[in-house]
Design an enzyme around this catalytic site. Structure first.
Site, mmCIF file in Angstrom:
data_model
loop_
_atom_site.group_PDB
_atom_site.id
_atom_site.type_symbol
_atom_site.label_atom_id
_atom_site.label_comp_id
_atom_site.label_asym_id
_atom_site.label_seq_id
_atom_site.Cartn_x
_atom_site.Cartn_y
_atom_site.Cartn_z
ATOM 1 N N ARG A 1 1.971 17.362 12.741
ATOM 2 C CA ARG A 1 3.123 18.270 12.644
ATOM 3 C C ARG A 1 2.709 19.515 11.858
ATOM 4 N NH1 ARG A 1 4.574 13.262 10.905
ATOM 5 N NH2 ARG A 1 4.319 14.003 8.781
ATOM 6 N N TYR B 1 1.294 5.679 -0.589
ATOM 7 C CA TYR B 1 0.906 6.897 0.146
ATOM 8 C C TYR B 1 1.051 8.027 -0.859
ATOM 9 C CZ TYR B 1 1.037 9.689 4.578
ATOM 10 O OH TYR B 1 0.793 10.532 5.639
ATOM 11 N N ARG C 1 -7.461 3.979 13.524
ATOM 12 C CA ARG C 1 -6.601 5.152 13.743
ATOM 13 C C ARG C 1 -5.970 5.178 15.131
ATOM 14 N NH1 ARG C 1 -5.554 6.139 8.658
ATOM 15 N NH2 ARG C 1 -7.362 6.840 7.447
ATOM 16 N N GLN D 1 -3.234 2.661 15.114
ATOM 17 C CA GLN D 1 -2.189 3.179 14.219
ATOM 18 C C GLN D 1 -1.315 4.225 14.919
ATOM 19 O OE1 GLN D 1 -3.845 4.854 10.619
ATOM 20 N NE2 GLN D 1 -1.866 5.364 9.737
ATOM 21 N N LYS E 1 -3.884 -1.881 10.112
ATOM 22 C CA LYS E 1 -4.269 -1.958 8.704
ATOM 23 C C LYS E 1 -4.537 -3.373 8.228
ATOM 24 C CE LYS E 1 -3.144 2.403 7.457
ATOM 25 N NZ LYS E 1 -3.923 3.274 6.599
ATOM 26 N N GLU F 1 -9.141 4.036 -1.919
ATOM 27 C CA GLU F 1 -7.910 3.830 -2.674
ATOM 28 C C GLU F 1 -8.222 3.157 -4.012
ATOM 29 O OE1 GLU F 1 -4.579 2.234 -0.629
ATOM 30 O OE2 GLU F 1 -5.129 3.128 1.307
ATOM 31 N N ASP G 1 0.842 -1.198 0.000
ATOM 32 C CA ASP G 1 0.000 0.000 0.000
ATOM 33 C C ASP G 1 0.878 1.249 0.000
ATOM 34 O OD1 ASP G 1 -2.393 1.352 -0.027
ATOM 35 O OD2 ASP G 1 -2.501 1.485 2.153
ATOM 36 N N GLU H 1 -10.309 3.886 4.009
ATOM 37 C CA GLU H 1 -9.468 4.683 3.123
ATOM 38 C C GLU H 1 -9.856 4.376 1.683
ATOM 39 O OE1 GLU H 1 -5.316 4.075 4.103
ATOM 40 O OE2 GLU H 1 -5.388 5.645 5.636
ATOM 41 N N GLU I 1 -9.610 12.659 7.649
ATOM 42 C CA GLU I 1 -9.492 13.972 7.008
ATOM 43 C C GLU I 1 -10.843 14.692 6.939
ATOM 44 O OE1 GLU I 1 -6.879 14.011 3.314
ATOM 45 O OE2 GLU I 1 -7.112 11.874 3.687
ATOM 46 N N ASP J 1 -8.868 0.396 2.254
ATOM 47 C CA ASP J 1 -7.852 0.015 3.234
ATOM 48 C C ASP J 1 -8.363 0.426 4.618
ATOM 49 O OD1 ASP J 1 -5.470 -0.569 4.570
ATOM 50 O OD2 ASP J 1 -4.571 1.365 4.065
ATOM 51 N N THR K 1 -8.771 -5.712 4.175
ATOM 52 C CA THR K 1 -8.687 -4.814 3.021
ATOM 53 C C THR K 1 -9.703 -5.311 2.004
ATOM 54 O OG1 THR K 1 -6.305 -4.537 3.412
ATOM 55 C CG2 THR K 1 -7.149 -3.837 1.257
ATOM 56 N N TYR L 1 2.629 3.063 15.053
ATOM 57 C CA TYR L 1 3.280 3.267 13.743
ATOM 58 C C TYR L 1 4.714 3.784 13.810
ATOM 59 C CZ TYR L 1 3.122 8.380 13.116
ATOM 60 O OH TYR L 1 3.352 9.719 13.205
ATOM 61 N N HIS M 1 -3.496 13.933 0.757
ATOM 62 C CA HIS M 1 -3.697 13.078 1.931
ATOM 63 C C HIS M 1 -2.497 13.192 2.877
ATOM 64 C CE1 HIS M 1 -4.725 9.633 4.408
ATOM 65 N NE2 HIS M 1 -3.565 9.062 4.111
HETATM 66 MN MN MN Z 1 -3.860 3.005 2.933
#
Ligand code: MN
Length: 465
Positions: free
Chosen positions: A163, A149, A260, A263, A276, A224, A147, A222, A397, A256, A280, A267, A154
């Protein structure tokens, strides 16, 4: 690009399968995707295997071949010995390329071709309404799953949450970032998805208390797009950017599913793991790169100050037509909405043309170190988000109030979440048990027939006790 526009893309082509001529169908004669089905035959035995889809019908490829209406093995006499389809059939040098098979299928389904149209016996053996079959995974063997990114939008949105001053890590515009997923938990559209359990922090950081183990509270989807390797490469060799597209068989929709809260805790430093790989979901139809030829578009234009990709990720074709213009929509239907007979509500609408990295660059980079890619491997794009709020491809998001693309940017630490209100008055910041997520995709362009990807669906089941 390896695929030219030819007679199979002719928008005027009509089929004797009447449902294929419906302007709203995802599967007109110009599409002809690859899928795998299972059904109960006349004698109550299970039948199935590789098929194509036209209008609202599936057509068994092995049956067509057995009846001498489809030629797959150039050395075999028509109707002689049936080829047992496997995921490498679409790239084997001793078989006809899919391009040739597509031409045969296109001719067979044309309004004026009587071969199958007027052959009741073969038609009955080979064709079934889609509503009477169960679709399996699109390939008989998805050996590996990766997968990416690849959406700058995103990556910037998600980076901004954690950040605000430095949303993109320094490598983002140089490397198509990815993680290795699990092929074992890829499921076809319609398979229920159980809410995962895992380690969760009670507060924002470990200073607020140690982790506990329990059901995920921040479950997300997600949006995708996946692409399937048709032709692989040997270990130690690499796929050249100029040839990358010839290694890709086609594309499908991918969800996906993402936990959260799991994650966020797990992560660092190695990336996604149990957040994850619990599920899927993929749509069951591989829309071939050849069918997508009319819908290719330039790669996303990089801002002038962005670094140019390194040479091994660059070629003229990739720049001018490495993108794919696929309109993507996500819908949600809660169990309360279903019980009241309400239609799913649309959460977002975006396009795959907004990806920062192309599928050719993703595949090239994946094999650049000599990593072996095999036929049937699934590569997914990462969440497809666009520049506007209504084109955000996940709840993380969508319900976030920040917006680094607004003028002026609206990114402040600790920005709040505003829930999405459903037509029932229910509110969602993340997914609830019983929620169904439905992803749809389609391609439209003036002068060509619209083609679609079907649907990628899944309902959330409660966590295990
Ligand atoms: Mn993904």
């Amino acid at each position: 690009m390896p695929y030219k526009i030819d007679e199979t893309h002719d928008p005027k082509l009509q089929s004797w399968v009447e449902s294929a001529n419906d302007p709203a169908t995802d599967f007109p004669i110009q599409n002809l995707p690859i899928a795998q089905y299972e059904s109960i035959g006349d004698d109550d035995e299970m039948v199935g295997g590789y098929c194509t889809v036209i209008g609202d019908q599936i057509v068994d490829l092995t049956e067509l071949e057995g009846a001498g209406l489809l030629r797959v093995d150039p050395d075999a006499e028509p109707g002689d010995g049936m080829y047992l389809w496997t995921s490498d059939a679409f790239s084997r040098d001793d078989l006809l390329p899919w391009s040739e098979i597509r031409k045969q299928l296109s001719r067979l389904f044309r309004k004026d071709t009587p071969d199958l149209r007027d052959n009741d016996e073969v038609r009955k053996a080979a064709m079934r309404p889609m509503s009477e079959v169960r679709f399996e995974l699109p390939m008989d063997l998805i050996g590996d799953y990766t997968d990416f990114y690849a959406s700058l939008f995103h990556a910037t949105n998600v980076g901004s949450m954690f950040r605000p001053d430095n949303p993109l890590l320094p490598n983002y515009k140089h490397i198509p970032i990815a993680y290795h997923g699990r092929a074992s938990t890829i499921v076809p559209s319609g398979t229920p998805v159980r809410r995962p359990r895992g380690q969760l922090l009670p507060g924002a950081t470990i200073a607020d208390g140690p982790p506990t183990f329990g059901p995920c509270k921040l479950l997300d989807y997600e949006l995708e797009v996946g692409f399937v390797v048709g032709r692989g490469n040997a270990m130690g060799e690499s796929i050249d950017i100029h040839d990358a597209e010839e290694h890709i068989l086609g594309m499908c929709l991918v969800n996906d599913w993402s936990a959260r809260d799991i994650q966020k805790w797990e992560y660092v430093p190695l990336g996604p793991f149990l957040a994850k790989n619990f599920a899927t979901t993929v749509s069951p139809y591989i829309v071939t790169m050849e069918a997508l030829a009319p819908f290719r578009c330039p790669a996303m234009e990089r801002p002038i100050d962005d670094p140019k990709p390194l040479g091994y990720l660059t070629c003229e074709d990739n720049l001018t037509s490495g993108g794919v213009d696929i309109t993507l929509e996500v819908f949600l239907c809660s169990s309360e909405m279903r019980s009241k007979g309400m239609d799913p509500v649309r959460l977002s609408k975006g396009s795959f043309r907004d990806m920062y990295w192309t599928i050719g660059q993703m595949l090239t980079h994946h094999s650049a170190n000599g990593c072996q890619m095999n036929p049937g491997d699934l590569l997914a794009s990462g969440t497809v988000s666009g520049p506007t709020r209504d084109a955000r491809g996940c709840m993380l998001e969508l319900t976030w109030d920040g917006d680094p693309f607004a003028t002026p940017p609206k990114v402040v630490p600790g920005t709040q979440r505003t829930p999405i209100t459903l037509p029932t008055g229910e509110e969602r910041k993340f997914l609830a048990d019983g929620d169904e997520i439905i992803i749809k995709g389609y391609c439209e362009r003036e002068g060509f027939r619209r083609i679609g990807f079907g649907e990628c669906r899944g309902v959330i089941q409660p966590a295990a006790d």
